[in-house]
Write a protein that holds these residues in place. Structure first.
Motif, mmCIF file in Angstrom:
data_model
loop_
_atom_site.group_PDB
_atom_site.id
_atom_site.type_symbol
_atom_site.label_atom_id
_atom_site.label_comp_id
_atom_site.label_asym_id
_atom_site.label_seq_id
_atom_site.Cartn_x
_atom_site.Cartn_y
_atom_site.Cartn_z
ATOM 1 N N LEU A 18 0.828 -1.206 0.000
ATOM 2 C CA LEU A 18 0.000 0.000 0.000
ATOM 3 C C LEU A 18 0.867 1.262 0.000
ATOM 4 O O LEU A 18 0.482 2.265 -0.597
ATOM 5 N N GLN A 43 -6.619 1.816 1.809
ATOM 6 C CA GLN A 43 -5.453 2.702 1.795
ATOM 7 C C GLN A 43 -4.908 2.860 3.204
ATOM 8 O O GLN A 43 -5.616 2.661 4.184
ATOM 9 N N PRO A 86 -3.593 3.120 -2.855
ATOM 10 C CA PRO A 86 -4.830 2.407 -2.533
ATOM 11 C C PRO A 86 -5.105 1.260 -3.511
ATOM 12 O O PRO A 86 -4.864 1.390 -4.709
#
Length: 115
Positions: free
Chosen positions: A35, A82, A40
């Protein structure tokens, strides 16, 4: 320059324990890295090329969400996950405080030994 705890950015120790517990798993650390590097992503993208099942990834993401490390939002039929950069910064700050404490203790020990 002394390190100070910022009341707005650092939480209580119990909350930090949850944060470090969430970071203490190798699969979750890999998710954090992905990430961080790729931004995201959906669970589908997070599981691509991995031996870990979607269900297992979902379980890890939920644990990370409980610790405040990630958040999700709905995009169409998928959920996109995210990182919460604020929580990573909080971990960094805690480690900096601990590092400073060790440096100070070693400095006192060095001074004591040299006297």
């Amino acid at each position: 320059m002394p390190l100070r705890r910022n009341a707005r950015t650092m939480r209580e120790p119990a909350s930090s324990a949850v944060l470090f517990a969430a970071l203490g798993d190798k699969t979750r650390l890999r998710l954090v890295t992905r990430l961080c590097n790729d931004g995201p992503m959906s669970i589908t993208r997070l599981t691509a090329g991995s031996r870990v099942t979607r269900q297992a990834i979902r379980k890890h993401l939920r644990k990370m969400e409980e610790a405040g490390l990630v958040r999700s939002r709905k995009r169409g039929r998928e959920r996109v996950w995210q990182l919460e950069q604020r929580r990573l910064e909080e971990a960094r700050q805690h480690l900096a405080v601990i590092s400073k404490q060790w440096d100070d203790a070693l400095g006192r020990l060095r001074k004591f030994v040299e006297e």
